[in-house]
Design a protein around this motif. Sequence first.
Motif, PDB file in Angstrom:
ATOM      1  N   ILE A  58      10.497 115.958 -33.976  1.00 36.95           N
ATOM      2  CA  ILE A  58      10.061 115.330 -35.225  1.00 36.95           C
ATOM      3  C   ILE A  58      11.200 115.040 -36.204  1.00 36.95           C
ATOM      4  O   ILE A  58      11.124 114.086 -36.977  1.00 36.95           O
ATOM      5  CB  ILE A  58       8.965 116.185 -35.906  1.00 36.95           C
ATOM      6  CG1 ILE A  58       8.318 115.433 -37.066  1.00 36.95           C
ATOM      7  CG2 ILE A  58       9.485 117.562 -36.317  1.00 36.95           C
ATOM      8  CD1 ILE A  58       7.029 116.047 -37.559  1.00 36.95           C
ATOM      9  N   LEU A  59      12.284 115.818 -36.165  1.00 35.61           N
ATOM     10  CA  LEU A  59      13.389 115.611 -37.106  1.00 35.61           C
ATOM     11  C   LEU A  59      14.648 115.068 -36.439  1.00 35.61           C
ATOM     12  O   LEU A  59      15.726 115.089 -37.019  1.00 35.61           O
ATOM     13  CB  LEU A  59      13.709 116.923 -37.838  1.00 35.61           C
ATOM     14  CG  LEU A  59      12.552 117.521 -38.652  1.00 35.61           C
ATOM     15  CD1 LEU A  59      13.009 118.794 -39.354  1.00 35.61           C
ATOM     16  CD2 LEU A  59      12.006 116.527 -39.664  1.00 35.61           C
ATOM     17  N   ASN A  60      14.492 114.552 -35.228  1.00 35.77           N
ATOM     18  CA  ASN A  60      15.623 113.994 -34.489  1.00 35.77           C
ATOM     19  C   ASN A  60      15.921 112.585 -34.994  1.00 35.77           C
ATOM     20  O   ASN A  60      15.143 111.653 -34.781  1.00 35.77           O
ATOM     21  CB  ASN A  60      15.297 113.973 -32.996  1.00 35.77           C
ATOM     22  CG  ASN A  60      16.472 113.555 -32.129  1.00 35.77           C
ATOM     23  OD1 ASN A  60      17.283 112.714 -32.520  1.00 35.77           O
ATOM     24  ND2 ASN A  60      16.559 114.126 -30.942  1.00 35.77           N
ATOM     25  N   GLU A  61      17.062 112.420 -35.647  1.00 35.73           N
ATOM     26  CA  GLU A  61      17.426 111.130 -36.247  1.00 35.73           C
ATOM     27  C   GLU A  61      17.552 110.021 -35.200  1.00 35.73           C
ATOM     28  O   GLU A  61      17.117 108.883 -35.420  1.00 35.73           O
ATOM     29  CB  GLU A  61      18.748 111.273 -37.008  1.00 35.73           C
ATOM     30  CG  GLU A  61      19.226 110.001 -37.666  1.00 35.73           C
ATOM     31  CD  GLU A  61      20.531 110.185 -38.416  1.00 35.73           C
ATOM     32  OE1 GLU A  61      21.336 109.230 -38.428  1.00 35.73           O
ATOM     33  OE2 GLU A  61      20.753 111.275 -38.977  1.00 35.73           O
ATOM     34  N   ARG A  62      18.100 110.355 -34.048  1.00 30.92           N
ATOM     35  CA  ARG A  62      18.321 109.344 -33.002  1.00 30.92           C
ATOM     36  C   ARG A  62      16.995 108.791 -32.482  1.00 30.92           C
ATOM     37  O   ARG A  62      16.823 107.571 -32.374  1.00 30.92           O
ATOM     38  CB  ARG A  62      19.130 109.965 -31.859  1.00 30.92           C
ATOM     39  CG  ARG A  62      19.452 109.027 -30.712  1.00 30.92           C
ATOM     40  CD  ARG A  62      20.383 109.699 -29.713  1.00 30.92           C
ATOM     41  NE  ARG A  62      19.858 110.982 -29.272  1.00 30.92           N
ATOM     42  CZ  ARG A  62      18.992 111.123 -28.285  1.00 30.92           C
ATOM     43  NH1 ARG A  62      18.554 110.060 -27.628  1.00 30.92           N
ATOM     44  NH2 ARG A  62      18.561 112.316 -27.919  1.00 30.92           N
ATOM     45  N   THR A  63      16.047 109.667 -32.162  1.00 30.22           N
ATOM     46  CA  THR A  63      14.756 109.192 -31.643  1.00 30.22           C
ATOM     47  C   THR A  63      13.914 108.567 -32.752  1.00 30.22           C
ATOM     48  O   THR A  63      13.117 107.659 -32.490  1.00 30.22           O
ATOM     49  CB  THR A  63      13.970 110.337 -30.980  1.00 30.22           C
ATOM     50  OG1 THR A  63      13.802 111.418 -31.904  1.00 30.22           O
ATOM     51  CG2 THR A  63      14.699 110.847 -29.761  1.00 30.22           C
ATOM     52  N   PHE A  64      14.114 109.021 -33.992  1.00 25.45           N
ATOM     53  CA  PHE A  64      13.416 108.418 -35.128  1.00 25.45           C
ATOM     54  C   PHE A  64      13.796 106.943 -35.253  1.00 25.45           C
ATOM     55  O   PHE A  64      12.939 106.066 -35.428  1.00 25.45           O
ATOM     56  CB  PHE A  64      13.771 109.173 -36.418  1.00 25.45           C
ATOM     57  CG  PHE A  64      13.111 108.625 -37.656  1.00 25.45           C
ATOM     58  CD1 PHE A  64      11.814 108.990 -38.000  1.00 25.45           C
ATOM     59  CD2 PHE A  64      13.794 107.750 -38.485  1.00 25.45           C
ATOM     60  CE1 PHE A  64      11.211 108.490 -39.145  1.00 25.45           C
ATOM     61  CE2 PHE A  64      13.206 107.239 -39.629  1.00 25.45           C
ATOM     62  CZ  PHE A  64      11.906 107.613 -39.969  1.00 25.45           C
ATOM     63  N   LYS A  65      15.095 106.646 -35.153  1.00 29.98           N
ATOM     64  CA  LYS A  65      15.564 105.266 -35.271  1.00 29.98           C
ATOM     65  C   LYS A  65      15.040 104.401 -34.122  1.00 29.98           C
ATOM     66  O   LYS A  65      14.719 103.223 -34.319  1.00 29.98           O
ATOM     67  CB  LYS A  65      17.088 105.233 -35.317  1.00 29.98           C
ATOM     68  CG  LYS A  65      17.667 105.749 -36.633  1.00 29.98           C
ATOM     69  CD  LYS A  65      19.183 105.711 -36.631  1.00 29.98           C
ATOM     70  CE  LYS A  65      19.745 106.151 -37.982  1.00 29.98           C
ATOM     71  NZ  LYS A  65      21.230 106.167 -37.992  1.00 29.98           N
ATOM     72  N   LYS A  66      14.952 104.988 -32.919  1.00 26.66           N
ATOM     73  CA  LYS A  66      14.397 104.246 -31.785  1.00 26.66           C
ATOM     74  C   LYS A  66      12.942 103.882 -32.031  1.00 26.66           C
ATOM     75  O   LYS A  66      12.508 102.759 -31.729  1.00 26.66           O
ATOM     76  CB  LYS A  66      14.524 105.077 -30.505  1.00 26.66           C
ATOM     77  CG  LYS A  66      15.915 105.120 -29.913  1.00 26.66           C
ATOM     78  CD  LYS A  66      15.923 105.886 -28.595  1.00 26.66           C
ATOM     79  CE  LYS A  66      17.306 105.901 -27.967  1.00 26.66           C
ATOM     80  NZ  LYS A  66      17.313 106.665 -26.705  1.00 26.66           N
ATOM     81  N   LYS A  67      12.175 104.812 -32.575  1.00 25.20           N
ATOM     82  CA  LYS A  67      10.761 104.550 -32.841  1.00 25.20           C
ATOM     83  C   LYS A  67      10.590 103.513 -33.948  1.00 25.20           C
ATOM     84  O   LYS A  67       9.664 102.706 -33.909  1.00 25.20           O
ATOM     85  CB  LYS A  67      10.047 105.853 -33.218  1.00 25.20           C
ATOM     86  CG  LYS A  67       9.878 106.798 -32.039  1.00 25.20           C
ATOM     87  CD  LYS A  67       9.183 108.091 -32.435  1.00 25.20           C
ATOM     88  CE  LYS A  67       9.000 109.000 -31.231  1.00 25.20           C
ATOM     89  NZ  LYS A  67       8.313 110.268 -31.585  1.00 25.20           N
ATOM     90  N   LEU A  68      11.503 103.529 -34.908  1.00 22.47           N
ATOM     91  CA  LEU A  68      11.475 102.491 -35.945  1.00 22.47           C
ATOM     92  C   LEU A  68      11.718 101.114 -35.329  1.00 22.47           C
ATOM     93  O   LEU A  68      11.025 100.138 -35.655  1.00 22.47           O
ATOM     94  CB  LEU A  68      12.542 102.761 -37.005  1.00 22.47           C
ATOM     95  CG  LEU A  68      12.188 103.633 -38.213  1.00 22.47           C
ATOM     96  CD1 LEU A  68      13.411 103.809 -39.090  1.00 22.47           C
ATOM     97  CD2 LEU A  68      11.038 103.050 -39.012  1.00 22.47           C
ATOM     98  N   SER A  69      12.695 101.036 -34.439  1.00 22.61           N
ATOM     99  CA  SER A  69      13.048  99.751 -33.834  1.00 22.61           C
ATOM    100  C   SER A  69      11.930  99.210 -32.949  1.00 22.61           C
ATOM    101  O   SER A  69      11.813  98.001 -32.753  1.00 22.61           O
ATOM    102  CB  SER A  69      14.335  99.880 -33.022  1.00 22.61           C
ATOM    103  OG  SER A  69      14.142 100.716 -31.902  1.00 22.61           O
ATOM    104  N   LYS A  70      11.104 100.115 -32.418  1.00 27.13           N
ATOM    105  CA  LYS A  70       9.997  99.704 -31.550  1.00 27.13           C
ATOM    106  C   LYS A  70       8.669  99.616 -32.309  1.00 27.13           C
ATOM    107  O   LYS A  70       7.622  99.415 -31.701  1.00 27.13           O
ATOM    108  CB  LYS A  70       9.858 100.702 -30.398  1.00 27.13           C
ATOM    109  CG  LYS A  70      11.043 100.711 -29.452  1.00 27.13           C
ATOM    110  CD  LYS A  70      10.854 101.745 -28.354  1.00 27.13           C
ATOM    111  CE  LYS A  70      12.035 101.762 -27.393  1.00 27.13           C
ATOM    112  NZ  LYS A  70      11.878 102.786 -26.331  1.00 27.13           N
TER     113      LYS A  70
END
Length: 219
Positions: free
Chosen positions: A40-52
């Motif tokens: 939930i607080l992983n910046e890298r996967t957060f940005k991927k989910k934003l892009s998708k």
Amino acid sequence: MPNTAHNMRTLIFTTPSTGSTEFKSKLCKRNNYDINFGEILNERTFKKKLSKNIINKKEWQEFCEEHHTLDYTEQLAQFQIKRFTESKNCIAKLFPDHLHLLSIDLISKYCSKLCEVADKIFYLQRENKKEQIVSRSVRFINGVPDKKLMYTYKGDLSNDILNENFEHYKKNINIIEKIFKKYPGDVITLEKDVEDTTFQNRYVYKGDWQLPEELPLLS
């Protein structure tokens, strides 16, 4: 494998290399969660989910504008805590290390906020702390996480690298231990409670480094 009820905010609070991927996968198969936050607080996967467009970009932008005085890490933490709180049926993995740019007090604060609103908390740990530290040392040998290295790395591990990763785990395990006392939950130990499906052909450390001190186990 423990059952969780429907319509429940489920939190897996842990450090890396504790079997959390396998554990969460089995929980997801048993329970029909509306939202799987992943880490939930992983910046890298957060940005991927934003892009998708898995995470609403407009909602995130508006939140950042409203909280412009905070740095990015705190914006992300507060935004994700808000989403987790507003979700009635979800699951998330929480790693204190994803907030490593913040002070220990702030890391504890945001982890505690997630624990406070969780309906069910699983604390995952590994009994063999030496193997856990070796695992992280290999995966971060190039400075960034790479799970493939656990099966391809053929080099040695210096005592300096192992000591550095020991200090990393010590900090995060101490944070978890203190929060556990305030927000108790189910303790899951890899060697006893989780089927480890990643052990085959995994890197084996052959040196003689030992833990500088024992790290606590939750009970």
